[in-house]
Design a protein around this motif. Structure first.
Motif, short mmCIF file in Angstrom:
data_model
loop_
_atom_site.label_atom_id
_atom_site.label_comp_id
_atom_site.label_asym_id
_atom_site.label_seq_id
_atom_site.Cartn_x
_atom_site.Cartn_y
_atom_site.Cartn_z
N SER A 202 41.76 -60.08 49.28
CA SER A 202 41.82 -61.55 49.10
C SER A 202 40.54 -62.07 48.47
O SER A 202 40.58 -62.94 47.59
N GLY A 203 39.40 -61.54 48.91
CA GLY A 203 38.12 -61.99 48.37
C GLY A 203 37.98 -61.67 46.89
O GLY A 203 37.54 -62.51 46.10
N GLU A 204 38.37 -60.45 46.55
CA GLU A 204 38.28 -60.04 45.14
C GLU A 204 39.22 -60.87 44.27
O GLU A 204 38.89 -61.27 43.15
N LEU A 205 40.40 -61.13 44.83
CA LEU A 205 41.40 -61.93 44.10
C LEU A 205 40.88 -63.36 43.89
O LEU A 205 41.07 -63.96 42.81
N SER A 206 40.21 -63.90 44.90
CA SER A 206 39.64 -65.24 44.76
C SER A 206 38.57 -65.27 43.70
O SER A 206 38.44 -66.23 42.93
N ARG A 207 37.77 -64.19 43.64
CA ARG A 207 36.73 -64.12 42.62
C ARG A 207 37.35 -64.05 41.23
O ARG A 207 36.88 -64.68 40.28
#
Lengths: 268, 248
Positions: free
Chosen positions: B138-143
């Protein structure tokens, strides 16, 4: 209209094909099966006749051309569905992308897949059945162009329908080539149909293509003899393309009012 | 600082059949400002953002961006606007680099390869450049979503819950990246969130929406005390549960 944005929509599909080559199966498989099946049927029917009627000549060319048109229509539809399944609409339509650029990108994708498909089946028909698809030479181009325009119109119309009714409406899109083929004179002359259905045929641009093709290949008509017929087919195809585009724009505007673009997803 | 608003909303309204989702709201966002749009679920925040993005037509009112009417200049304006939203998926079957390439073309980004390389570095995505977005956390996708949101160096950035569902550490990293970007570029930002600490940390001004209307607005650091509440979270709960008691 910015070509870079149209290219972006096309490139997205290219990336998908590149990352999952199994998708390529869909480009060839139906056309290849059709051509092999009809190749053998034609050969068999040829042995039953007096040897004066070329079933191969008659049927295989029509099957290849019809497959091309169906691939154009389905290529547009499946690329559109891909954006629904990936829930891309918000990102795409919130960008400066215009509808004409988006649809052109889908059409570009369908041209690439349809041309790949047709080249494959032309080779198969030549190798397996000795069929020369280009026997009438460059005169084939108007036939291909009419079918391309009509296929594009059908693809945009079906995409508009899906845009309006939701992803489940794809099931209305798949049988369209099959239904149209009943009236388009692909497999038999239009005169075979009851008079009432012949009227329907006259409204389908593809019927002018296949009737003309039969005239040239079987009755030895010249290209000039069928010119008027082809012009009518071309005019109708353009008319449907304009109507399909207007229909899609209407649905897009409706969805902007209703908020459907923001909410559109595979579940809607 | 440029005093002309980047975004000017006037009596914006959206009505669906008999439901008024957004009811005559007006506000503006200037260059370098981060404005918070707060409110409970269904208050009209996302509807407002969708109208500013041009993917939803307003029933009434006007949206002016860079001094131009959005209704008649959407494509031109769109080149300098971008957004990230928790519900707007990037194509998950494309790699990080392919995603940025596609959106770079859509936004007519010049020197695209160089820009993509910059973004991959800036958002610590280099190691995932050739990974499909669907395989990212999720974090990478948000970035990735934020990298896409600033790929065209927008003058107006719309962020709809950009840190929702992220752990506090990743959220803080993303907030810092956005703050740094806004300070450097003087981009105008409209930010929605349910995380009141986040809003207090990043926003210059907030608007509380309730049932489609702006109920109250002010400085997020002082607004709670002005309404006799302990903090912004308590004020948020009051807006959600008893909005009428907050009306002047």
């Amino acid at each position: 209209m910015m070509l870079s944005r149209t290219y972006a929509i096309f490139l997205r599909q290219v990336y998908l094909f590149r990352s999952t080559p199994t998708r390529l199966a869909g480009v060839f498989i139906w056309m290849v099966i059709d051509i092999i099946q009809w190749g053998f049927i034609s050969k068999y029917l040829g042995t039953m006749g007096q040897g004066t009627f070329g079933f191969l000549t008659c049927i295989l060319g029509a099957i290849i051309l019809w497959g091309f048109m169906a691939r154009i229509q389905q290529g547009i539809m499946t690329s559109f569905l891909e954006d629904i399944w990936s829930q891309n609409f918000i990102n795409f339509f919130a960008s400066p992308l215009k509808i004409i650029e988006y649809l052109s990108g889908l059409v570009m994708t369908s041209i690439a897949t349809a041309v790949t498909g047709i080249v494959t089946v032309v080779c198969i028909a030549g190798i397996a059945f000795g069929y020369d698809f280009f026997m009438i030479g460059l005169s084939l181009m108007p036939f291909i162009i009419i079918l391309f325009i009509f296929g594009t119109a059908m693809g945009i119309f079906v995409s508009g329908m899906i845009f309006r009714l939701g992803p489940t409406a794809e099931w209305l899109g798949w049988p369209i080539p099959l239904v149209l083929s009943l009236f388009a004179g692909v497999y038999y002359p239009i005169a075979t149909l009851p008079p009432a259905l012949q009227v329907v045929s006259r409204l389908i641009p593809a019927s002018y293509v296949f009737e003309s093709l039969r005239d040239i290949l079987i009755r030895g008509a010249s290209f000039t003899d069928v010119m008027l017929f082809l012009l009518i087919g071309m005019g109708l195809a353009f008319l449907y393309l304009c109507a399909a585009y207007a229909f899609f724009i209407k649905i897009y505007r409706r969805n902007l009012e209703s908020g459907a673009i923001a909410r559109f997803s595979a579940e809607s | 600082m440029d005093t002309e608003p980047i975004l000017q909303i006037d009596t914006l309204t959206k009505v669906y059949d008999d439901v008024t989702a957004v009811d005559h709201i007006s506000f503006s966002v200037r260059a370098g400002e981060i404005i918070g749009l707060l409110g409970p679920n269904g208050a009209g925040k996302t509807t407002t953002i969708n109208m500013i993005l041009g993917i939803l037509h307003p029933t009434g009112g006007s949206i002016r961006i860079f001094g131009k009417d959005l209704a008649t200049n959407r494509s031109t304006i769109g080149l300098q606007v971008n957004f990230a939203a928790v519900y707007a998926h990037m194509p998950l079957n494309l790699t990080v680099r392919q995603n940025l390439h596609i959106f770079g073309l859509l936004y007519e980004v010049k020197h695209l390869k160089k820009r993509i390389a910059e973004l991959l570095t800036q958002f610590d995505l280099e190691q995932f450049a050739d990974t499909k977005a669907g395989l990212l956390s999720s974090g990478e996708l948000s970035r990735l979503s934020l990298a896409k949101a600033i790929i065209n160096n927008p003058r107006l950035l719309l962020l709809d819950e950009p840190t929702a569902s992220l752990d506090p550490s990743v959220s803080q990293h993303i907030r810092a990246a956005i703050k740094e970007y806004v300070d450097r570029t003087q981009t105008a930002v409209l930010w929605t969130s349910h995380n009141m600490q986040e809003i207090e940390a990043v926003c210059d001004h907030v608007y509380f929406l309730s049932h489609g209307s702006i109920l109250l607005s002010g400085n997020p650091k002082t607004l709670a005390s002005e309404y006799g509440k302990k903090d912004l979270e308590e004020l948020f709960i009051a807006v959600a549960r008893e909005p009428l008691t907050l009306k002047d």
